[in-house]
Design a protein around this motif. Sequence first.
Motif: not given
Length: 244
Positions: A80, A82, A119, A128, A130, A139, A144-146, A162-163
Amino acid sequence: QACALPIWEGYPVEIQALWIRLLRLLDRIGAPSDGEPWSATAARAEASLEAFWLEDRGWFADVLLAAEGVAAKEALPADHLRPNQLFLVSLGLVTGDRAKRCVAACARHLLVPGGLRSLAPLPVTVPLPIPAPWGGTLNDPLHPYYGRYEGDEDTRRKPAYHNGTAWVWQLPLLCEALDRAWEGDPVARTTARAWLGSLAPLLDSGCLGQLPELLDGDAPHTPRGCDAQAWSVSEALRVWELLN
């Protein structure tokens, strides 16, 4: 798929960057060492960055996932994207083609007006997850992106923090890394100043004359969190002075 390794164990790339920076500093000031010279330790730490590089992706792994006691060379690089890897460039630890490629990837997938997503909105091959307090996950571990920092604190805002949520203080980090990667090239520096200038509208909204902590990763990138965040302001000022 389920993640076979605890997501909180491993070797984070930003910790490695700060460790190498410290070792270089200890060598430069001539600090006494009770083992090998600091320069030798720094060289070994720098060589380990090879394990983080993802050639097919064009960026550095955010973390090498490993159970306790497992060496970095045997760890699983998470794919992923970051912004933490930018410390490798802004601190002058990585230069050349890799520096340019990772900065370009962060700019393409993380940059929003006034901030940097925590992210990238991309699918991953290394899950990834949660964990949810009641079991399972909060998620989709492979997506995993929010994009929005809103809703219930424990099940929506904390997972987004953090995502995908964009951090204002990390935009200056990207600008500094761009300038370092292209070694002060006038076009790159002008671009970095333009990106940093996207903070201006935030100064005229919310808490006037201040910068917020967060923005939504998704448009319209609504300001979130603290309305007047000290590290957002201090980093913006530091890098603005650096680029001018």
